[in-house]
Write a protein that holds these residues in place. Structure first.
Motif, mmCIF file in Angstrom:
data_model
loop_
_atom_site.group_PDB
_atom_site.id
_atom_site.type_symbol
_atom_site.label_atom_id
_atom_site.label_comp_id
_atom_site.label_asym_id
_atom_site.label_seq_id
_atom_site.Cartn_x
_atom_site.Cartn_y
_atom_site.Cartn_z
ATOM 1 N N PHE A 332 -47.739 82.809 -63.286
ATOM 2 C CA PHE A 332 -47.071 82.706 -62.145
ATOM 3 C C PHE A 332 -47.495 81.679 -61.158
ATOM 4 O O PHE A 332 -48.934 81.387 -60.954
ATOM 5 N N THR A 333 -46.653 81.248 -60.428
ATOM 6 C CA THR A 333 -47.002 80.198 -59.207
ATOM 7 C C THR A 333 -47.654 81.178 -58.281
ATOM 8 O O THR A 333 -47.736 82.361 -58.369
ATOM 9 N N ASP A 334 -48.342 80.326 -57.234
ATOM 10 C CA ASP A 334 -49.014 80.998 -56.272
ATOM 11 C C ASP A 334 -47.931 81.961 -55.257
ATOM 12 O O ASP A 334 -48.128 83.086 -55.079
ATOM 13 N N LEU A 335 -46.670 81.268 -55.243
ATOM 14 C CA LEU A 335 -45.702 82.039 -54.348
ATOM 15 C C LEU A 335 -45.365 83.276 -55.204
ATOM 16 O O LEU A 335 -45.157 84.270 -54.580
ATOM 17 N N GLU A 336 -45.026 83.123 -56.574
ATOM 18 C CA GLU A 336 -44.747 84.488 -57.423
ATOM 19 C C GLU A 336 -45.916 85.493 -56.909
ATOM 20 O O GLU A 336 -45.726 86.718 -57.247
ATOM 21 N N MET A 337 -47.125 85.166 -57.072
ATOM 22 C CA MET A 337 -48.328 86.023 -57.308
ATOM 23 C C MET A 337 -48.301 86.598 -55.726
ATOM 24 O O MET A 337 -48.503 87.763 -55.698
ATOM 25 N N ARG A 338 -48.233 85.766 -54.707
ATOM 26 C CA ARG A 338 -48.141 86.413 -53.470
ATOM 27 C C ARG A 338 -46.993 87.611 -53.562
ATOM 28 O O ARG A 338 -47.228 88.690 -52.920
ATOM 29 N N ASP A 339 -45.897 87.218 -54.192
ATOM 30 C CA ASP A 339 -44.825 88.385 -54.167
ATOM 31 C C ASP A 339 -45.291 89.745 -55.027
ATOM 32 O O ASP A 339 -44.903 90.967 -54.272
ATOM 33 N N VAL A 340 -45.983 89.423 -56.091
ATOM 34 C CA VAL A 340 -46.521 90.760 -56.728
ATOM 35 C C VAL A 340 -47.598 91.332 -55.783
ATOM 36 O O VAL A 340 -47.642 92.494 -55.538
ATOM 37 N N ASN A 341 -48.541 90.507 -55.248
ATOM 38 C CA ASN A 341 -49.507 91.213 -54.450
ATOM 39 C C ASN A 341 -48.887 91.777 -53.045
ATOM 40 O O ASN A 341 -49.590 92.821 -52.664
ATOM 41 N N GLY A 342 -47.820 91.424 -52.550
ATOM 42 C CA GLY A 342 -47.100 91.885 -51.533
ATOM 43 C C GLY A 342 -46.452 93.174 -51.752
ATOM 44 O O GLY A 342 -45.665 93.742 -50.968
ATOM 45 N N THR A 343 -46.274 93.588 -52.974
ATOM 46 C CA THR A 343 -45.442 94.586 -53.409
ATOM 47 C C THR A 343 -46.654 95.698 -53.780
ATOM 48 O O THR A 343 -47.043 95.707 -55.051
ATOM 49 N N GLU A 344 -46.898 96.767 -53.199
ATOM 50 C CA GLU A 344 -47.923 97.727 -53.374
ATOM 51 C C GLU A 344 -47.617 98.430 -54.429
ATOM 52 O O GLU A 344 -46.649 98.930 -54.981
ATOM 53 N N GLY A 345 -48.849 98.269 -55.515
ATOM 54 C CA GLY A 345 -48.646 99.127 -56.893
ATOM 55 C C GLY A 345 -48.155 98.331 -57.899
ATOM 56 O O GLY A 345 -47.936 98.953 -58.955
ATOM 57 N N ALA A 346 -47.458 97.136 -57.650
ATOM 58 C CA ALA A 346 -46.796 96.251 -58.562
ATOM 59 C C ALA A 346 -47.535 95.895 -59.660
ATOM 60 O O ALA A 346 -47.275 95.620 -60.915
ATOM 61 N N ILE A 347 -48.658 94.954 -59.310
ATOM 62 C CA ILE A 347 -49.683 94.471 -60.345
ATOM 63 C C ILE A 347 -50.055 95.544 -61.515
ATOM 64 O O ILE A 347 -49.800 95.108 -62.566
#
Length: 496
Positions: A332-347
């Motif tokens: 994942f790019t940094d932007l894609e990982m921020r999207d994941v980290n910003g979605t609670e429980g997604a990781i």
């Protein structure tokens, strides 16, 4: 709201900010801290109680060993020392949700002490010094009936003691210096770190909206160049990451306005209103006001060094390192990982979906997109949606195999969430599979061409981009179940 507020940048130009955070975490033990009553969320009011958690005369508490283990694991994860000997104390004060008229807590002898962690905000690292982790019990719940749901203006109040005695860990920082204008964001980052850590340790759900984790946010201002701490306020029981940041921002501006006008900040507790402001609570007690004294009904806790070593060996991968590792594995790019980290429980859900056979990109697409939207609409955590990681992997396999389009897959999600079965069962029951039969598609294409002779002529004349209009009409006629690539191929074959 009647408070005067100073411009935030002006506050930063005139004052240094010092914050401190006291975080309460409810543990996921099966039973309460001192008795065998269940800690299950919900239940009829006062149905999860016994003489011990109701504070009835003659009842004796017994320490929950699993809660002690959880406290030690939390302390170790925060880099703390673990006490070789500690004991409990009675913290004396009266609230209607404390049936004993005192809280069993720890005072000058906490289970863990002197640690610290680093958090990152906008690429810069900030150190959070942890003073202590101590064990205590939660209070019950007051419900104020009438008015605005607060005690002011209420007709009467009700008390539910189901939560009374639930194991509670309090994590207290030393004063946090040097954060400047980033203080509210640093506090939010620290709370996010703690939430992820508690879930990784599997000691708490850390659901702030349920009160599993909540923050008392302290802040004070001191003039630039001064070394003397200013008078602090403590905003109590803030229960979301966003609110922690917003409450500190508001208090910094409010205190700035008071000091800028020559006034004095009052040491007090304050309450956060989700409309965007704090209100005064009570004057803040000092430790001596609670008349702490050792709890006579509980023996001291003396964890052996061998047990502490075993608990240290059981610690999971630190959440930040895990995120970095998974980002590399998933590409994942940094932007894609921020999207994941910003979605609670997604990781966690993405990791489980990848383990079930989906690609990381497909797993992120569903959990951070369509499924996150549905969870938000239902106002529930992502992990409580009635669809599993294995089912999402199965859904994507049907898309990859050509059985479904993404549009049809969303209809399949409807069926899975409605408990109609697995993705495969929903496809069969609802007849949602993509139609790829040449005969059926050819007939639909012929009808659309006959109905749109002018568009068909443009395609014959070489304007192939016009094919999109016909493809759209065929897809509509087939209720989205046609293979769009196949439809295009048939249209071009007939009109070339």
């Amino acid at each position: 709201m009647t408070d005067e507020l100073m411009d935030y940048d002006e506050v930063m130009a005139r004052y240094d900010v010092v914050i401190g955070l006291e975080v309460h975490v409810e543990l996921d033990t099966a039973s309460k801290m001192w008795c065998g009553c269940t800690t299950a969320f919900g239940g009829d009011p006062n149905s999860h109680t016994c003489p011990v958690c109701l504070g009835l005369p003659g009842s004796l508490p017994v320490v929950n060993g699993e809660a002690v283990a959880s406290a030690i694991r939390i302390g170790l994860s925060l880099g703390c020392e673990v006490a070789e000997w500690c004991r409990f104390a009675r913290k004396n004060y009266f609230y209607p949700d404390m049936p004993k008229d005192y809280q069993l807590s720890q005072y000058d002898e906490p289970i863990c002490f002197e640690g610290g962690v680093d958090v990152e905000v906008d690429g810069q690292s900030y150190h959070i010094p942890v003073e202590r982790v101590h064990m205590e019990e939660d209070a019950g719940k007051n419900t104020h009936v009438g008015g605005l749901g607060r005690i002011q203006g209420a007709d009467h109040s009700l008390v539910d003691y189901n939560r009374a005695g639930v194991p509670l860990m309090e994590i207290v920082t030393h004063p946090i210096w040097g954060t400047g204008g980033k203080a509210p964001q640093v506090a939010r980052a620290y709370m996010s770190f703690l939430r992820d850590m508690m879930r990784a340790l599997k000691v708490s759900q850390a659901r702030m909206e349920r009160g599993n984790m909540r923050c008392d946010a302290n802040v004070s201002l001191m003039p630039k160049g001064s070394s003397e701490l200013g008078t602090r306020t403590e905003t109590k029981n803030v229960n979301s990451l966003r609110s922690v940041e917003a409450a500190l921002t508001y208090e910094i501006r409010r205190q700035g306005a008071i000091l800028g006008a020559g006034g004095r900040v009052r040491q007090e507790t304050r309450m956060w209103n989700e409309a965007g402001y704090t209100t005064a609570g009570r004057s803040k007690e000092q430790a001596e006001d609670y008349r702490y004294f050792p709890e006579p009904d509980l023996v001291p806790v003396a964890p052996s060094r061998e047990w502490v070593a075993e608990l240290r060996a059981s610690l999971p991968e630190e959440p930040g390192r895990r995120r970095a590792r998974l980002q590399g594995e998933w590409g994942f790019t940094d932007l894609e990982m921020r999207d994941v980290n910003g979605t609670e429980g997604a990781i966690d859900l993405i990791e489980a979906t990848v383990a079930a056979g989906a690609t990381s990109g497909a797993a992120r697409k569903w959990w951070c997109g369509e499924l996150a939207r549905r969870a938000n609409e239902a106002e529930i955590p992502l992990e409580e949606l009635a669809i599993t990681a294995h089912q999402v992997a199965e859904l994507q396999a049907l898309v990859d195999g050509g059985t479904l389009t993404d549009k049809l897959a969303r209809q399949v999600i409807d069926g899975v969430l409605a408990k109609e079965g697995t993705p495969g069962e929903v496809v069969e029951a609802r007849g949602l599979a993509v139609v790829s039969d040449d005969g059926a598609l050819g007939a639909a294409v012929d009808q659309v061409i006959a109905a749109n002779p002018d568009v068909a002529q443009k395609i014959r004349d070489g304007k192939v981009q016009a094919a999109g209009a016909l493809i759209g009409q065929v897809m509509k006629a087939m209720k989205g179940q046609a293979d769009a690539a196949k439809v295009r191929e048939i249209i071009m074959g007939k009109l070339s």
